[in-house]
Design a protein around this motif. Structure first.
Motif, PDB file in Angstrom:
ATOM      1  N   VAL A 115     175.672  64.225   8.100  1.00  0.00           N
ATOM      2  CA  VAL A 115     175.930  65.925   8.420  1.00  0.00           C
ATOM      3  C   VAL A 115     175.896  66.329   9.431  1.00  0.00           C
ATOM      4  O   VAL A 115     174.452  65.935   9.709  1.00  0.00           O
ATOM      5  N   LEU A 116     176.554  66.828  10.754  1.00  0.00           N
ATOM      6  CA  LEU A 116     175.793  67.191  11.927  1.00  0.00           C
ATOM      7  C   LEU A 116     175.061  68.438  11.608  1.00  0.00           C
ATOM      8  O   LEU A 116     174.838  69.110  10.640  1.00  0.00           O
ATOM      9  N   GLU A 117     174.687  68.625  12.916  1.00  0.00           N
ATOM     10  CA  GLU A 117     172.983  69.291  12.865  1.00  0.00           C
ATOM     11  C   GLU A 117     173.437  70.311  12.461  1.00  0.00           C
ATOM     12  O   GLU A 117     172.837  71.909  11.762  1.00  0.00           O
ATOM     13  N   ASP A 118     174.922  71.440  12.897  1.00  0.00           N
ATOM     14  CA  ASP A 118     175.629  72.752  12.683  1.00  0.00           C
ATOM     15  C   ASP A 118     175.768  72.728  11.743  1.00  0.00           C
ATOM     16  O   ASP A 118     175.753  73.837  10.662  1.00  0.00           O
ATOM     17  N   HIS A 119     175.981  71.974  10.917  1.00  0.00           N
ATOM     18  CA  HIS A 119     176.108  71.855   9.522  1.00  0.00           C
ATOM     19  C   HIS A 119     174.771  71.301   8.475  1.00  0.00           C
ATOM     20  O   HIS A 119     175.585  72.357   6.672  1.00  0.00           O
ATOM     21  N   ARG A 120     174.113  71.565   8.573  1.00  0.00           N
ATOM     22  CA  ARG A 120     173.028  71.243   7.799  1.00  0.00           C
ATOM     23  C   ARG A 120     172.190  72.549   7.339  1.00  0.00           C
ATOM     24  O   ARG A 120     172.689  73.651   7.876  1.00  0.00           O
ATOM     25  N   VAL A 121     171.470  72.858   6.356  1.00  0.00           N
ATOM     26  CA  VAL A 121     170.738  73.290   5.590  1.00  0.00           C
ATOM     27  C   VAL A 121     169.802  73.168   6.341  1.00  0.00           C
ATOM     28  O   VAL A 121     168.135  72.166   6.297  1.00  0.00           O
ATOM     29  N   ARG A 122     169.437  74.392   6.799  1.00  0.00           N
ATOM     30  CA  ARG A 122     168.078  74.473   7.863  1.00  0.00           C
ATOM     31  C   ARG A 122     167.169  75.198   7.069  1.00  0.00           C
ATOM     32  O   ARG A 122     166.675  75.586   7.045  1.00  0.00           O
ATOM     33  N   MET A 123     165.350  73.941   6.862  1.00  0.00           N
ATOM     34  CA  MET A 123     164.633  74.660   5.217  1.00  0.00           C
ATOM     35  C   MET A 123     163.066  74.523   6.518  1.00  0.00           C
ATOM     36  O   MET A 123     163.585  73.397   6.964  1.00  0.00           O
ATOM     37  N   PRO A 124     162.385  75.081   5.667  1.00  0.00           N
ATOM     38  CA  PRO A 124     160.940  74.610   6.873  1.00  0.00           C
ATOM     39  C   PRO A 124     160.509  73.536   6.619  1.00  0.00           C
ATOM     40  O   PRO A 124     160.479  73.285   5.342  1.00  0.00           O
ATOM     41  N   LYS A 125     159.469  73.152   7.742  1.00  0.00           N
ATOM     42  CA  LYS A 125     159.162  71.940   7.577  1.00  0.00           C
ATOM     43  C   LYS A 125     158.038  71.941   6.406  1.00  0.00           C
ATOM     44  O   LYS A 125     156.984  72.873   7.306  1.00  0.00           O
ATOM     45  N   LEU A 126     158.123  71.656   6.012  1.00  0.00           N
ATOM     46  CA  LEU A 126     156.122  70.982   4.954  1.00  0.00           C
ATOM     47  C   LEU A 126     155.208  70.676   5.294  1.00  0.00           C
ATOM     48  O   LEU A 126     155.157  69.266   6.105  1.00  0.00           O
ATOM     49  N   TYR A 127     154.048  71.229   5.692  1.00  0.00           N
ATOM     50  CA  TYR A 127     153.173  70.211   6.686  1.00  0.00           C
ATOM     51  C   TYR A 127     151.987  69.857   5.333  1.00  0.00           C
ATOM     52  O   TYR A 127     151.447  68.697   5.062  1.00  0.00           O
ATOM     53  N   GLY A 128     151.791  70.747   4.032  1.00  0.00           N
ATOM     54  CA  GLY A 128     150.741  70.564   2.977  1.00  0.00           C
ATOM     55  C   GLY A 128     150.862  71.454   2.365  1.00  0.00           C
ATOM     56  O   GLY A 128     151.394  72.889   2.769  1.00  0.00           O
ATOM     57  N   CYS A 129     150.741  71.480   0.705  1.00  0.00           N
ATOM     58  CA  CYS A 129     149.868  72.217  -0.104  1.00  0.00           C
ATOM     59  C   CYS A 129     148.612  71.495  -1.213  1.00  0.00           C
ATOM     60  O   CYS A 129     149.452  70.464  -0.922  1.00  0.00           O
ATOM     61  N   CYS A 130     148.998  72.221  -1.876  1.00  0.00           N
ATOM     62  CA  CYS A 130     148.111  72.298  -3.223  1.00  0.00           C
ATOM     63  C   CYS A 130     148.486  72.977  -4.100  1.00  0.00           C
ATOM     64  O   CYS A 130     149.114  73.900  -4.177  1.00  0.00           O
ATOM     65  N   ASP A 131     148.514  72.959  -5.283  1.00  0.00           N
ATOM     66  CA  ASP A 131     148.788  72.819  -6.293  1.00  0.00           C
ATOM     67  C   ASP A 131     148.006  73.644  -7.827  1.00  0.00           C
ATOM     68  O   ASP A 131     148.113  73.839  -8.929  1.00  0.00           O
ATOM     69  N   LYS A 132     146.445  73.647  -7.057  1.00  0.00           N
ATOM     70  CA  LYS A 132     145.350  74.143  -8.072  1.00  0.00           C
ATOM     71  C   LYS A 132     145.718  75.573  -8.918  1.00  0.00           C
ATOM     72  O   LYS A 132     146.043  76.553  -7.728  1.00  0.00           O
ATOM     73  N   TYR A 133     145.632  75.877  -9.929  1.00  0.00           N
ATOM     74  CA  TYR A 133     145.742  77.037 -10.654  1.00  0.00           C
ATOM     75  C   TYR A 133     145.591  78.327 -10.059  1.00  0.00           C
ATOM     76  O   TYR A 133     143.678  78.175  -9.338  1.00  0.00           O
ATOM     77  N   LEU A 134     145.730  79.419  -9.678  1.00  0.00           N
ATOM     78  CA  LEU A 134     145.430  80.166  -8.952  1.00  0.00           C
ATOM     79  C   LEU A 134     144.904  80.314  -7.573  1.00  0.00           C
ATOM     80  O   LEU A 134     144.670  81.566  -6.394  1.00  0.00           O
ATOM     81  N   SER A 135     145.147  79.064  -6.764  1.00  0.00           N
ATOM     82  CA  SER A 135     145.091  79.230  -5.536  1.00  0.00           C
ATOM     83  C   SER A 135     145.900  78.077  -4.703  1.00  0.00           C
ATOM     84  O   SER A 135     146.237  77.351  -4.157  1.00  0.00           O
ATOM     85  N   GLU A 136     147.834  78.374  -5.406  1.00  0.00           N
ATOM     86  CA  GLU A 136     148.574  77.630  -4.756  1.00  0.00           C
ATOM     87  C   GLU A 136     149.002  77.971  -3.062  1.00  0.00           C
ATOM     88  O   GLU A 136     148.301  79.300  -3.036  1.00  0.00           O
TER      89      GLU A 136
END
Length: 406
Positions: A115-136
């Motif tokens: 899929v060409l760049e103009d036709h792609r769905v642009r979504m923010p790049k993820l650098y990191g995450c934490c799934d700790k409850y109440l501190s996600e």
């Protein structure tokens, strides 16, 4: 080494654990990106009333001989009390699942089909995450630093913006259909994970409906009030069809769930309007008309709908067809035009229902945003309409009268 340069009262003493989680995550990202002997600037920012569940931050990681790394972070604000009393799946669990599982599938599929760049769905790049409850916590690329800006939720969108956003919506929906075709087993896992238990929300209807209707009637002017009262007395009640849009129709379409102007960012580049989709906290296996009607009735005003409403409805199916062809999928086999038209007829009054139930919260003044403390109740989501809400609501009613539906 982390150096905390700027932080405001958004993070209080009760958020100490969340703050430390973010600082630890930024340190980890700095190491992963090989920012040796780094410093990190951190600044809390306000979303101006467009975000009510997260604390938001901008961060810059600096190191010698490296370009500044500009990041955007979201830290969960919802307490244990709010989560236990909410009928919905935790927004942070959903967004973490989207970024760590679903987004990767979508990017793989777009790559596979070239899929060409103009036709792609642009979504923010993820650098990191934490799934700790109440501190996600999520740390993403900072789109503001790249020239993107938020749409002003208090302003109506114009035709250029609506056309670009509807195109983005259609491409986002097409991705889930392509995902299903490519890997039905993984798609079912995602669909099952992101299916909402509507019965829990329906149980709250008797509690929330009276307040929502009273607020709407108080905002309605002249003869419109009588027309709205008549609409409220119709059976099935206004909430029934609206709740139906949360349900999966087995069309294999995962919807955004909160597709509104302040969950989009835009910039103009080489004369072209570029839009990026944000905030995946309510992604669900639901009805695509939930996204479409919700966006139209939260993003536009009376004059726009008078001139362009039916053309925008046509545009969505046209752009969905185009997006599916890029994945070698025939729209008539998955969501035919006749099915789409029949569904638009079935949901003809949902736009007015959205204006009554959800538009007050979309246009709420910042000082009237509900507090998510231990005294929180679900009825707190039913907010008093602002001056702008009154104008927009009456505009929706005027449109429905002109269309012969009210």
């Amino acid at each position: 080494m982390i150096t905390l340069l700027t932080i405001n009262s958004v993070i209080t003493a009760t958020m100490d654990e969340g703050k430390q989680t973010l600082l630890d995550l930024l340190e980890k990202i700095a190491k992963e990106q090989k920012y040796v002997n780094n410093t990190v600037d951190l600044k809390a920012v306000s979303a101006g009333g467009s975000n009510i569940t997260s604390a938001l931050f901008l961060s810059t990681i600096r190191a010698n001989d490296k370009p500044d790394l500009k990041l955007f972070a979201k830290v969960a604000l919802l307490s244990d009390h709010v989560r236990k009393h909410s009928p919905m799946r935790c927004q942070f669990t959903t967004e973490l699942y989207f970024y760590t599982k679903l987004k990767k599938q979508y990017e793989r599929i777009q790559d596979k089909h070239n899929v060409l760049e103009d036709h792609r769905v642009r979504m923010p790049k993820l650098y990191g995450c934490c799934d700790k409850y109440l501190s996600e916590t999520l740390v993403l690329e900072d789109l503001v630093a790249q020239g993107f800006e938020n749409f002003d939720r208090q302003q109506p969108a114009d035709l250029e913006y609506m056309t670009a956003a509807i195109d983005l919506m259609a491409k986002f929906h097409a991705l889930s259909l392509a995902f299903h075709n490519d890997d039905p087993v993984s798609f079912k896992e995602a669909s099952d994970t992101l299916t909402m238990d509507i019965s829990k929300i329906e149980a709250l209807v008797p509690v929330m409906k009276p307040k929502a209707m009273a607020n709407a009637l108080a905002a309605t002017e002249g003869e419109n009030r009588e027309k709205l009262e008549k609409f409220f007395k119709q059976e099935p009640c206004l909430f029934v069809k609206f709740m139906d849009t949360f349900r999966s129709k087995k069309r294999n379409i995962l919807v955004h769930g909160d597709f509104k102007p302040n969950n989009l960012m835009h910039r103009r580049r080489n004369g072209k309007l570029e839009i990026v989709l944000m905030d995946f906290q309510l992604v669900l296996d639901g009805d695509p008309l939930r996204d479409l009607l919700y966006f139209i009735f939260t993003a536009t005003d009376e004059a726009f709908r008078r001139s362009h409403y039916h053309a925008i409805l046509d545009l969505y199916h046209e752009r969905l067809s185009e997006a599916l062809r890029r994945f070698q999928i025939d729209v008539e086999t998955v969501y035919s035009e006749s099915t789409y038209r029949a569904q638009l007829e079935e949901y003809s009054m949902v736009g007015l229902t959205i204006a009554v139930i959800l538009l007050p919260l979309v246009l709420v003044e910042e000082e009237d945003i509900p507090n998510f403390d231990d005294d929180y109740k679900m009825t707190d989501f039913v907010v008093q309409g602002s001056k702008l809400y009154k104008e927009r609501l009456n505009g929706v009613i005027n449109n429905y009268v002109e269309w012969g539906l009210l």
